[in-house]
Motif scaffolding. Structure first.
Motif, PDB file in Angstrom:
ATOM      1  N   ILE A  75       0.704  -1.146   0.011  1.00 61.30           N
ATOM      2  CA  ILE A  75       0.160   0.060   0.047  1.00 61.30           C
ATOM      3  C   ILE A  75       0.789   1.128  -0.109  1.00 61.30           C
ATOM      4  CG2 ILE A  75      -0.277   0.276   2.471  1.00 61.30           C
ATOM      5  CD1 ILE A  75      -3.171   0.911   2.217  1.00 61.30           C
ATOM      6  N   CYS A  76       2.148   1.070  -0.256  1.00 62.53           N
ATOM      7  CA  CYS A  76       2.893   2.486   0.256  1.00 62.53           C
ATOM      8  C   CYS A  76       2.736   3.311  -0.983  1.00 62.53           C
ATOM      9  CB  CYS A  76       4.259   2.166   0.480  1.00 62.53           C
ATOM     10  SG  CYS A  76       5.170   1.702  -0.848  1.00 62.53           S
ATOM     11  N   SER A  77       2.865   4.671  -0.578  1.00 62.42           N
ATOM     12  CA  SER A  77       2.917   5.614  -1.647  1.00 62.42           C
ATOM     13  C   SER A  77       4.549   5.936  -1.942  1.00 62.42           C
ATOM     14  CB  SER A  77       2.342   6.846  -1.055  1.00 62.42           C
ATOM     15  OG  SER A  77       2.866   7.468   0.084  1.00 62.42           O
ATOM     16  N   ALA A  78       4.515   7.084  -3.061  1.00 63.27           N
ATOM     17  CA  ALA A  78       5.739   7.232  -3.497  1.00 63.27           C
ATOM     18  C   ALA A  78       6.740   7.945  -2.297  1.00 63.27           C
ATOM     19  CB  ALA A  78       5.906   8.118  -4.753  1.00 63.27           C
ATOM     20  N   GLU A  79       6.175   8.757  -1.587  1.00 64.72           N
ATOM     21  CA  GLU A  79       7.121   9.405  -0.492  1.00 64.72           C
ATOM     22  C   GLU A  79       7.562   8.292   0.596  1.00 64.72           C
ATOM     23  OE1 GLU A  79       4.476  12.024  -2.409  1.00 64.72           O
ATOM     24  OE2 GLU A  79       3.916  10.666  -1.124  1.00 64.72           O
ATOM     25  N   MET A  80       6.416   7.694   0.675  1.00 63.32           N
ATOM     26  CA  MET A  80       6.811   6.557   2.016  1.00 63.32           C
ATOM     27  C   MET A  80       7.775   5.516   1.357  1.00 63.32           C
ATOM     28  SD  MET A  80       2.781   5.576   3.042  1.00 63.32           S
ATOM     29  CE  MET A  80       3.333   4.185   4.196  1.00 63.32           C
ATOM     30  N   ALA A  81       7.675   5.144   0.034  1.00 67.65           N
ATOM     31  CA  ALA A  81       8.889   4.300  -0.422  1.00 67.65           C
ATOM     32  C   ALA A  81      10.197   4.986  -0.566  1.00 67.65           C
ATOM     33  CB  ALA A  81       8.308   4.188  -2.077  1.00 67.65           C
ATOM     34  N   ARG A  82      10.259   6.142  -0.846  1.00 69.57           N
ATOM     35  CA  ARG A  82      11.550   6.795  -0.750  1.00 69.57           C
ATOM     36  C   ARG A  82      11.901   6.837   0.575  1.00 69.57           C
ATOM     37  NH1 ARG A  82      13.427  10.120  -4.762  1.00 69.57           N
ATOM     38  NH2 ARG A  82      11.465  10.259  -5.858  1.00 69.57           N
ATOM     39  N   ASP A  83      11.050   7.259   1.575  1.00 66.21           N
ATOM     40  CA  ASP A  83      11.631   7.154   2.922  1.00 66.21           C
ATOM     41  C   ASP A  83      12.225   5.765   3.628  1.00 66.21           C
ATOM     42  OD1 ASP A  83       8.912   9.421   4.112  1.00 66.21           O
ATOM     43  OD2 ASP A  83      10.984  10.021   3.521  1.00 66.21           O
ATOM     44  N   LEU A  84      11.444   4.908   3.019  1.00 63.78           N
ATOM     45  CA  LEU A  84      11.732   3.493   3.803  1.00 63.78           C
ATOM     46  C   LEU A  84      12.613   2.596   3.034  1.00 63.78           C
ATOM     47  CD1 LEU A  84       8.114   3.023   5.452  1.00 63.78           C
ATOM     48  CD2 LEU A  84      10.312   3.682   6.542  1.00 63.78           C
ATOM     49  N   ALA A  85      12.987   3.059   1.937  1.00 60.92           N
ATOM     50  CA  ALA A  85      13.792   2.150   0.849  1.00 60.92           C
ATOM     51  C   ALA A  85      15.119   1.818   1.631  1.00 60.92           C
ATOM     52  CB  ALA A  85      14.208   2.949  -0.353  1.00 60.92           C
ATOM     53  N   PRO A  86      15.791   2.427   2.296  1.00 60.11           N
ATOM     54  CA  PRO A  86      17.019   2.098   2.819  1.00 60.11           C
ATOM     55  C   PRO A  86      16.774   0.907   3.866  1.00 60.11           C
ATOM     56  CG  PRO A  86      17.033   4.340   3.004  1.00 60.11           C
ATOM     57  CD  PRO A  86      15.653   3.858   2.673  1.00 60.11           C
ATOM     58  N   GLU A  87      15.764   1.038   4.718  1.00 61.02           N
ATOM     59  CA  GLU A  87      15.409  -0.192   5.578  1.00 61.02           C
ATOM     60  C   GLU A  87      15.131  -1.538   4.731  1.00 61.02           C
ATOM     61  OE1 GLU A  87      15.445   0.396   8.766  1.00 61.02           O
ATOM     62  OE2 GLU A  87      15.852   2.247   8.602  1.00 61.02           O
ATOM     63  N   VAL A  88      14.191  -1.207   3.846  1.00 57.55           N
ATOM     64  CA  VAL A  88      13.990  -2.634   2.997  1.00 57.55           C
ATOM     65  C   VAL A  88      15.489  -3.113   2.281  1.00 57.55           C
ATOM     66  CG1 VAL A  88      12.515  -3.539   1.138  1.00 57.55           C
ATOM     67  CG2 VAL A  88      11.692  -1.580   2.537  1.00 57.55           C
ATOM     68  N   GLU A  89      16.082  -2.160   1.810  1.00 58.75           N
ATOM     69  CA  GLU A  89      17.203  -2.569   1.187  1.00 58.75           C
ATOM     70  C   GLU A  89      18.154  -3.451   2.320  1.00 58.75           C
ATOM     71  OE1 GLU A  89      19.141   0.765  -0.485  1.00 58.75           O
ATOM     72  OE2 GLU A  89      20.924  -0.360  -0.848  1.00 58.75           O
ATOM     73  N   ARG A  90      18.213  -3.047   3.462  1.00 58.48           N
ATOM     74  CA  ARG A  90      19.031  -3.721   4.218  1.00 58.48           C
ATOM     75  C   ARG A  90      18.272  -5.146   4.908  1.00 58.48           C
ATOM     76  NH1 ARG A  90      17.812  -3.963   9.601  1.00 58.48           N
ATOM     77  NH2 ARG A  90      16.246  -2.557   9.503  1.00 58.48           N
ATOM     78  N   LEU A  91      16.991  -5.024   4.778  1.00 53.28           N
ATOM     79  CA  LEU A  91      16.517  -6.164   5.188  1.00 53.28           C
ATOM     80  C   LEU A  91      16.667  -7.440   4.025  1.00 53.28           C
ATOM     81  CD1 LEU A  91      12.979  -5.003   6.782  1.00 53.28           C
ATOM     82  CD2 LEU A  91      14.887  -6.132   7.777  1.00 53.28           C
ATOM     83  N   LEU A  92      16.890  -6.933   2.807  1.00 53.41           N
ATOM     84  CA  LEU A  92      17.216  -8.128   1.816  1.00 53.41           C
ATOM     85  C   LEU A  92      18.069  -8.970   2.104  1.00 53.41           C
ATOM     86  CD1 LEU A  92      17.100  -6.024  -1.295  1.00 53.41           C
ATOM     87  CD2 LEU A  92      15.489  -7.732  -0.766  1.00 53.41           C
ATOM     88  N   GLN A  93      18.822  -8.601   3.263  1.00 52.80           N
ATOM     89  CA  GLN A  93      19.984  -9.515   3.639  1.00 52.80           C
ATOM     90  C   GLN A  93      19.812 -10.197   5.084  1.00 52.80           C
ATOM     91  OE1 GLN A  93      22.605  -6.716   2.745  1.00 52.80           O
ATOM     92  NE2 GLN A  93      22.858  -7.636   0.433  1.00 52.80           N
ATOM     93  N   PHE A  94      18.471  -9.965   5.357  1.00 53.90           N
ATOM     94  CA  PHE A  94      18.020 -10.391   6.795  1.00 53.90           C
ATOM     95  C   PHE A  94      18.528 -11.830   7.031  1.00 53.90           C
ATOM     96  CE2 PHE A  94      16.396  -9.029  10.655  1.00 53.90           C
ATOM     97  CZ  PHE A  94      15.623 -10.244  11.174  1.00 53.90           C
ATOM     98  N   ARG A  95      18.415 -12.272   8.089  1.00 53.50           N
ATOM     99  CA  ARG A  95      19.016 -13.708   8.500  1.00 53.50           C
ATOM    100  C   ARG A  95      18.000 -14.640   8.135  1.00 53.50           C
ATOM    101  NH1 ARG A  95      17.545 -11.599  13.236  1.00 53.50           N
ATOM    102  NH2 ARG A  95      15.911 -12.637  14.296  1.00 53.50           N
ATOM    103  N   ASP A  96      16.799 -14.177   8.293  1.00 55.54           N
ATOM    104  CA  ASP A  96      15.531 -14.975   8.175  1.00 55.54           C
ATOM    105  C   ASP A  96      15.312 -14.957   6.490  1.00 55.54           C
ATOM    106  OD1 ASP A  96      13.459 -16.962   9.331  1.00 55.54           O
ATOM    107  OD2 ASP A  96      12.111 -15.303   8.449  1.00 55.54           O
ATOM    108  N   PRO A  97      14.989 -16.296   5.994  1.00 58.12           N
ATOM    109  CA  PRO A  97      14.394 -16.230   4.682  1.00 58.12           C
ATOM    110  C   PRO A  97      13.110 -15.591   4.453  1.00 58.12           C
ATOM    111  CG  PRO A  97      14.609 -18.416   5.390  1.00 58.12           C
ATOM    112  CD  PRO A  97      15.097 -17.659   6.535  1.00 58.12           C
ATOM    113  N   ASN A  98      12.382 -15.965   5.285  1.00 56.02           N
ATOM    114  CA  ASN A  98      10.841 -15.430   5.253  1.00 56.02           C
ATOM    115  C   ASN A  98      10.768 -13.843   5.267  1.00 56.02           C
ATOM    116  OD1 ASN A  98       9.769 -18.033   5.279  1.00 56.02           O
ATOM    117  ND2 ASN A  98       9.802 -17.981   7.306  1.00 56.02           N
ATOM    118  N   ILE A  99      11.675 -13.416   6.069  1.00 59.05           N
ATOM    119  CA  ILE A  99      11.820 -11.687   5.773  1.00 59.05           C
ATOM    120  C   ILE A  99      12.560 -11.379   4.477  1.00 59.05           C
ATOM    121  CG2 ILE A  99      12.942  -9.717   6.928  1.00 59.05           C
ATOM    122  CD1 ILE A  99      10.672 -10.895   8.490  1.00 59.05           C
TER     123      ILE A  99
END
Lengths: 162, 846
Positions: free
Chosen positions: B132-156
């Motif tokens: 559901i995110c909008s463009a602004e939210m996407a921009r704000d939270l992109a770094p977090e998501v990027e970091r989570l791409l390498q999280f330890r849990d595969p489901n995440i």
């Protein structure tokens, strides 16, 4: 991508809607009305695809429910049929021989399961076992939390009575 | 009893709503619940917030407005417990959409939850963000998501991958940040991560060409290997569907390979083997297998050419096409449409099966098949294909007929090899589905017919035959009516018979019958009736013997409530009665309609108004004589007997007319002439001038030239004008209920005092007149010389006429006008009848 997921009963009642593309509330009601009319009137032997507004809607009927997913022109329709079936099987596993009534009284659980299957209109997990495991884990979290709060409330109530 | 209880449980509320018998009852229950929820919200009730939200979501699904609950979602998301967050995020996704500004308020909660210690809460946040995110939210939270791409849990990791997809769709600039993490996902073993990783790469390639290059270079081989492992893997119960291990992954990999191989020969080479393997090994008796094969065919079609693979792919499609399952046939047709651009020949081979699909009972398949056939048509196969399409036209239902007709018409127009074939096909279409044919299509048909001069006879005969059988198709009737009107003589006389035609006998009255039927038909509309009237006028000139009957038919519309028909009826009747001498010129064969102009007009470049070949339309006054100041000079030049050739501009006509001292006749006979003297000059009937320009037959337009006063300013046709000098309108010198006498007046060139009059007598009664005798007496200043009459028997009901010429010499020419007393004697059944009268409506200055 999948633009939205609709579950409609044979009488046209909405059982579940999930929107992955921006549709305003008004547009959503309009879409539901249009598609209900389009899909519910189709005969049983016809193919499971209808063209609608430049998009394609794949639907499959399970007992009294129509599962509809709206996709782009260049997506693989047969795969979507598989995804729909995937969802139904997970529901079946979770509820144990799922029927429409289960989905009515436990609609929020149906949503939770869908959220483990699709995000952003794309498939998330091909393994039914994994999905079931994840949902079960989250359910148990909820159970534990509920027990905790009720026990605390009991304690407070007892203290208050004293 | 908990003092904070807010009433019913979710289950009870649902039960209550479901047991409502009427909509009003349901509304009442819902209203009560909403009130309770609103009260709880305003009291800031903590404990039952999530139950209330669940109830609100149910009510929302029923279709009631629930925006007062939006803030509740936010509060729930902000609370610390997992159940609250779970329901809060669900409510958020259901009750809000990305365009609402309330959504922005969630950004902070989302950020915190993305960093939570509980991985399920991270999962919730990623899910909500991804949906559901909008463009602004996407921009704000992109770094977090990027970091989570390498999280330890595969489901995440897998949720983060899908969330990233949404982010790069909303904010394409951020795509570059995700390229490297995405590439590393491709090396994973966990299927969920692999699937989502592949999907992320696919979307990255669509959004950024840089990503495409990167993946093409670095990852193609790895992907091919993964697919190979997948295809060769042993039975894995967790991922098995219908005997195939993880068909979803197969399909995703094939999709990505398609994008990587498109336009790049090396990458395509890389994947040839595995594609061949998949195409041959996968079984196609279950939907999962077919889905993979479908994707495989799509990939083969898109990547660089490899002859063997293409053949394989087309064969699979051929198999699909003959599958009994409707779904399979549908996707086959779909894929064939894309395959046409790649290998048209191969697709042509399956033409027969595709044509079968046009007649299928499933609407989706029919439509797809028709689109495909349309793409398949070329010059060599247009004839058999059109034949097939027309056959299916007969069998199809109303909805489909419209679409099919339009397609057939456009095909026929584009590809017709010869005119006669075009006419034949259009005739068939008109007979079958004429009511669906658009106006421009049958207009085009008429243009073509008019251009094919050797096919005129053939066309009109074919149309006549078709008309006999299919009168309910409006456009067929219209085209038939037009042709019968234009080429009626060919129809009756079997002109221009082609070898392939069967002889057909059509009499003149049969042709008139056909036109009469088309007027009288119950469902004829205005255009058809109007066209039929004009066609009748044409026939009255071509078949003089039917003239009376035609006149009757036309007259029947004299009192029509529709203005157009009434006007036409009266005007045509007037032509038939008074202006027979120009009638044939008026309705002679139309000149060939210019196809180029017509197509230009159709394309919208020219205005569709009928343009006459001569001058512009003039403002037509209603025939009141008025002095024309300017051209007085020539008026009085009575000796000018030069008859200048008729020129095409209106102004010159004015000169011509006045130059030879014409005076107009006012239309109805017997009206008193305006006072003479100075008005010699005048009395120019401007109507007459304007009308001259529109005498030449006009193009397909429906509006008739205003004929009424037209002819009064102008007597015989332009050609005659040159010979006879000035011309006068024919006038009805005497009319009673039983007899009409018409004078055709002309001046002898070179001698203005002499007037030649041709009297035509018409019998208006149903009795034959015998021993017909006409006598006339004139005042002393006139000399009258009567020629013998053409006969002394006048047939009944205008079926013939007696013509008698006379010569009048006016010694007071210019000062006194002609006047004449007449006496007509005849016998009806041996009984004498005498009629007398006076003719005083001669044009002045005769």
């Amino acid at each position: 991508m999948i633009h939205f997921v609709l579950l409609i009963s044979r009488q046209g009642k909405v059982r579940l809607t999930k929107w992955y593309s921006p549709y305003s509330q008004k547009e959503r009601t309009k879409v539901i009305r249009e598609l209900s009319g389009l899909i519910l009137t189709r005969g049983p032997k016809l193919c499971n695809f209808v063209e609608w507004r430049g998009l394609r809607v794949v639907y499959k009927r399970y007992a009294s429910l129509y599962f509809c997913m709206c996709i782009d022109e260049d997506d693989n329709e047969l795969e979507i049929l598989e995804i729909i079936h995937h969802y139904v099987e997970v529901l079946d596993r979770y509820f144990g021989s799922v029927c429409e009534l289960d989905l009515i009284y436990n609609f929020h659980k149906a949503y939770f399961i869908l959220d483990e299957l699709l995000i952003a209109g794309e498939l998330q997990e091909p393994s039914k076992r994994t999905v079931a495991r994840l949902v079960a884990a989250q359910d148990s979290l909820v159970e534990t939390a509920k027990e905790q709060t009720s026990s605390i409330t009991n304690i407070i109530a007892q203290v208050a009575n004293v | 009893m908990n003092p904070f209880s807010s009433g019913t449980r979710l289950r009870d509320m649902i039960r209550a709503i479901r047991s409502c018998k009427t909509a009003a009852e349901e509304r009442a229950v819902v209203r009560k619940e909403c009130a309770a929820i609103r009260a709880a919200i305003s009291e800031n009730d903590q404990d039952y917030r999530h139950r209330n939200l669940a109830k609100l979501m149910f009510i929302h699904m029923l279709g009631y407005p629930t925006h007062f609950g939006q803030m509740e979602c936010l509060k729930l998301i902000a609370s610390s417990g997992f159940p609250e967050k779970r329901i809060g995020y669900l409510g958020l996704m259901l009750l809000l959409d990305e365009r609402q500004e309330v959504l922005m308020l969630v950004t902070n909660s989302l950020k915190q939850d993305l960093n939570h210690s509980n991985q399920y809460i991270i999962g919730l946040a990623l899910c909500a963000l991804g949906n559901i995110c909008s463009a602004e939210m996407a921009r704000d939270l992109a770094p977090e998501v990027e970091r989570l791409l390498q999280f330890r849990d595969p489901n995440i990791r897998k949720k983060a991958a899908l969330c990233s997809i949404r982010i790069i769709k909303k904010v394409p600039d951020l795509a570059e940040n995700f390229i490297n993490p995405a590439a590393s996902l491709l090396r994973e073993k966990h299927h969920g991560v692999l699937i989502t990783g592949v999907q992320l790469c696919t979307d990255l390639c669509k959004v950024s060409s840089e990503a495409l290059e990167y993946f093409r270079e670095k990852c193609t081989e790895g992907l091919v290997k993964t697919l190979k492992d997948m295809a060769n893997s042993p039975y894995a119960p967790e991922y098995d569907i219908a005997g195939i291990t993880d068909p979803f992954l197969h399909i995703r990999l094939l999709k990505l390979l398609r994008i990587l191989g498109q336009g790049d020969a090396d990458a395509s080479d890389c994947m040839n083997d595995i594609l061949a393997q998949v195409a041959t090994k996968i079984e196609s008796n279950k939907n999962a297998g077919n889905a993979i094969l479908y994707e495989c065919v799509g990939t083969i079609m898109s990547i660089e050419d490899n002859g063997g693979l293409r053949v394989l792919a087309i064969n699979i499609l051929g198999r699909f096409l003959s599958n009994r399952d409707n779904n399979i046939r549908y996707v086959a047709l779909n894929m064939l449409m894309k395959a046409i651009t790649v290998d048209a020949q191969a697709v042509q081979r399956h033409r027969a099966t595709i044509l079968e699909c046009v007649k299928d009972s499933d609407a989706s398949i029919r439509k797809k098949a028709l689109d495909l056939v349309y793409l398949l048509v070329n010059e060599s196969n247009v004839k058999p294909l059109t034949k097939e399409l027309i056959e299916s036209l007969e069998a199809s239902d109303q909805e489909f007929k419209g679409v099919l007709t339009a397609k057939i018409c456009s095909l026929v127009e584009k590809f017709s090899p010869e005119k006669i074939w075009y006419i034949d096909q259009m005739l068939k279409v008109l007979s079958e589905a004429g009511n669906f044919v658009k106006d421009e299509v049958w207009h085009a048909l008429i243009v073509v017919i008019s251009n094919a001069s050797d096919l005129h006879g053939y066309s009109v005969r074919a149309l006549y035959r078709a008309f006999q059988t299919s009168t309910e198709q409006e456009t067929l009737v219209r085209v038939a009516v037009w042709c019968i009107g234009e080429y009626g003589d060919m129809l009756v006389n079997n002109v221009g018979m082609l070898d392939i035609e069967e002889p057909i006998t059509v009499t003149e009255s049969d042709a008139v019958d056909a036109l009469e039927v088309s007027i009288k038909r119950l469902n004829s509309d205005l255009t058809t009736k109007a066209m039929a009237l004009i066609a009748l006028l044409k026939l009255s000139s071509r078949f003089p013997s039917c003239s009376e009957r035609i006149k009757d038919i036309i007259l029947q519309n004299k009192r029509s409530f529709v203005l157009e028909l009434q006007q036409r009826s009266i005007e045509f009747n007037c032509i038939l009665q008074k202006h027979q001498n120009i009638r044939s010129a008026l309705v002679e064969r139309m000149p060939v309609l210019d196809e180029a102009t017509f197509s230009g007009r159709r394309a919208g470049s020219l205005p569709t108004s009928v343009s006459t070949s001569t001058g512009t339309a003039r403002n037509l006054p209603n025939g009141i004589a008025k002095p024309a100041a300017a051209p007085v000079a020539d008026l009085l030049d009575l000796s000018s007997s030069d008859a200048p050739a008729p020129s095409s501009s209106g102004g010159d006509f004015l000169q011509d007319l006045l130059g030879v001292d014409l005076s107009p006749a006012s239309a109805p006979p017997g009206t008193s002439q305006p006072p003479k003297a100075d008005d010699k000059a005048s009395l120019v009937n401007l109507n007459g001038l304007a009308s001259l320009t529109s005498l030449s037959p006009n193009a397909t337009s429906a509006s008739p030239a205003p004929m009424m006063d037209l002819l009064d300013g102008f007597g015989p046709s332009p050609q005659k004008k040159e010979e006879n000098g000035p011309a006068y309108p024919s006038l009805v010198a005497y009319e009673s209920s039983t007899l009409r006498m018409t004078f055709n007046i002309s001046k002898q060139p070179g001698n203005p005092q002499i007037t030649l009059i041709q009297a035509i007598f018409t019998n208006l009664s149903p009795n034959v007149y015998n021993d017909f005798l006409f006598q006339a007496a004139v005042p002393k200043f006139l000399q009258l010389h009567l020629d013998p009459a053409s006969s002394n028997t006048l047939p009944a009901s205008g079926n013939g006429s007696i013509i008698q010429s006379m010569k009048v010499t006016n010694s007071q020419h210019g000062k006194k006008s002609l006047v004449m007393r007449i006496r007509i004697a005849y016998k009806i059944n041996n009984k004498d009848v005498l009629e007398e009268g006076q003719v005083s409506n001669f044009p002045r200055d005769l």
